[in-house]
Scaffold this motif. Structure first.
Motif, PDB file in Angstrom:
ATOM      1  N   ASP A 125     -91.783  21.995  52.298  1.00 50.29           N
ATOM      2  CA  ASP A 125     -90.326  22.152  52.424  1.00 50.29           C
ATOM      3  C   ASP A 125     -89.695  20.782  52.677  1.00 50.29           C
ATOM      4  N   TYR A 126     -88.871  20.344  51.713  1.00 52.30           N
ATOM      5  CA  TYR A 126     -88.238  19.037  51.839  1.00 52.30           C
ATOM      6  C   TYR A 126     -86.809  19.138  52.389  1.00 52.30           C
ATOM      7  N   SER A 127     -86.437  20.343  52.803  1.00 53.43           N
ATOM      8  CA  SER A 127     -85.117  20.481  53.422  1.00 53.43           C
ATOM      9  C   SER A 127     -85.170  19.929  54.855  1.00 53.43           C
ATOM     10  N   GLY A 128     -84.048  19.631  55.391  1.00 49.78           N
ATOM     11  CA  GLY A 128     -84.001  19.109  56.762  1.00 49.78           C
ATOM     12  C   GLY A 128     -84.367  17.650  56.856  1.00 49.78           C
ATOM     13  N   ASP A 129     -84.154  16.877  55.744  1.00 47.80           N
ATOM     14  CA  ASP A 129     -84.475  15.452  55.765  1.00 47.80           C
ATOM     15  C   ASP A 129     -83.648  14.666  56.776  1.00 47.80           C
TER      16      ASP A 129
ATOM     17  N   ARG B 105     -88.800  15.389  59.577  1.00 44.87           N
ATOM     18  CA  ARG B 105     -89.350  14.385  58.660  1.00 44.87           C
ATOM     19  C   ARG B 105     -90.725  13.926  59.122  1.00 44.87           C
ATOM     20  N   VAL B 106     -90.837  13.698  60.420  1.00 44.46           N
ATOM     21  CA  VAL B 106     -92.120  13.269  60.986  1.00 44.46           C
ATOM     22  C   VAL B 106     -93.177  14.348  60.788  1.00 44.46           C
ATOM     23  N   ASP B 107     -92.797  15.588  61.046  1.00 46.20           N
ATOM     24  CA  ASP B 107     -93.741  16.697  60.923  1.00 46.20           C
ATOM     25  C   ASP B 107     -94.229  16.837  59.482  1.00 46.20           C
ATOM     26  N   ARG B 108     -93.320  16.696  58.516  1.00 44.02           N
ATOM     27  CA  ARG B 108     -93.710  16.798  57.106  1.00 44.02           C
ATOM     28  C   ARG B 108     -94.633  15.640  56.705  1.00 44.02           C
ATOM     29  N   PHE B 109     -94.314  14.445  57.172  1.00 44.58           N
ATOM     30  CA  PHE B 109     -95.140  13.268  56.875  1.00 44.58           C
ATOM     31  C   PHE B 109     -96.580  13.473  57.369  1.00 44.58           C
ATOM     32  N   LEU B 110     -96.732  13.994  58.569  1.00 55.12           N
ATOM     33  CA  LEU B 110     -98.064  14.217  59.130  1.00 55.12           C
ATOM     34  C   LEU B 110     -98.779  15.367  58.430  1.00 55.12           C
TER      35      LEU B 110
END
Length: 328
Positions: free
Chosen positions: A71-75, A81-86
């Protein structure tokens, strides 16, 4: 290594990496291959083989699906963003582990039924060494990524009105951990005598060498000292190369060398055994201590997360009850 005397062959020549008998009898049916392997196969257990096939299928399918559905929403929200990166980083490490298992399964199929005849060639080969590096980077990388995820989520739970740890800080920390992880995995493969003297698990000079005598009573290192110009093994490779250049039969100075990742046919190091105090013992002790410390921090972080979730649910429940009382 478990050694058994083969008829007509000294015990010192059994399970040492050289096939002295026709057909390699001294290297087959006489040597222990560890917990996973046998003379016939790299993965001897049908149960483990089946679990490995199932596991690699699940790992690859689940992580490819997760990668495709991120999910790329909430950028605009830093902690998301940090959670998606990890998460992406963790998926990459898991996919690397899937590749490791796939290659091991392929090698098991390649050497099916005749593994013992290719044992040394496989374990001392570059592919096995690279698989060892891949396993180390993947397993330790996953652990370090989970550590970062746990700490960032615990911080956000405690500081719920904060934006969380800044993404730049996480990116820099992650980059440093990746570099340290890759360094830790690749250092044992550096072809320098000082390093190899720490991580070497076996070094055997060719039995064609006429200068090596009395195999049954001397150790491998004593055999090596008997042909070297200097007793200093920190210059081992250079000395052997010099000796090769002084004869018309350089093959008598051929050698078989096994490194940290060559300990087992599945190309992973044994972190829980050591010959005694020394550099290798210290390396393994530090490695185990660091892993235990990381697991402790992860455990504490998740205890904090669970406590905050329970406290939040209680606050919500109390708020609902208060609203109900006010309504009456």
């Amino acid at each position: 290594w478990y050694q058994r005397r083969v008829r007509g062959i000294d015990e010192g020549l059994v399970c040492d990496g050289y096939k002295d008998c026709e057909g390699g009898e001294d290297e087959c049916n006489t040597c222990s291959r560890g917990a996973f392997s046998s003379d016939e196969r790299i993965i001897r257990s049908t149960v483990i083989l089946g679990v490995s096939i199932l596991l690699v299928g699940m790992i690859m399918a689940a992580n490819l699906y997760n990668l495709a559905t991120i999910d790329y929403s909430g950028d605009q929200v830093p902690h998301l963003r940090v959670d998606r990166f990890l998460k992406v980083q963790l998926i990459c490490h898991d996919l690397a582990m899937g590749v490791y298992i796939l290659v091991i399964l392929g090698a098991d199929l390649r050497y099916y039924g005749t593994y013992c005849k290719s044992d040394m060639e496989w374990r001392s080969g570059s592919l096995c060494q690279m698989l060892g590096v891949l396993f180390s980077v993947s397993s330790h990388g996953s652990l370090l990524t989970v550590l970062l995820m746990s700490v960032t989520r615990a911080y956000k739970c405690v500081r719920s009105f904060d934006d969380g740890i800044p993404p730049r800080t996480i990116h820099i920390t992650s980059a440093i951990l990746v570099i340290l992880n890759v360094m830790n995995a690749t250092i044992p493969l550096i072809k320098h005598s000082f390093i190899q003297n720490i991580f070497r698990t076996l070094f055997t000079i060719s039995h064609q060498n006429p200068f090596i005598k009395n195999y049954t009573e001397v150790s491998n290192i004593q055999k090596i000292h008997s042909i070297l110009v200097s007793s200093d093994t920190t210059d081992l490779y250079a000395q052997l190369e010099e000796l090769r250049n002084t004869t018309n039969t350089p093959e008598i100075f051929d050698y078989v060398e096994l490194s940290l990742y060559s300990w087992s046919p599945v190309c992973i190091p044994d972190m829980f055994s050591s010959k005694g105090p020394g550099p290798m013992f210290v390396y393994k002790a530090i490695g185990i201590a660091v892993i235990c410390a990381i697991l402790l921090v992860i455990s504490i972080a998740y205890i904090i997360i669970v406590k905050e979730i329970i406290a939040s649910q209680r606050r919500i429940a109390n708020g609902d009850q208060g609203s109900g009382v006010t309504g009456k």
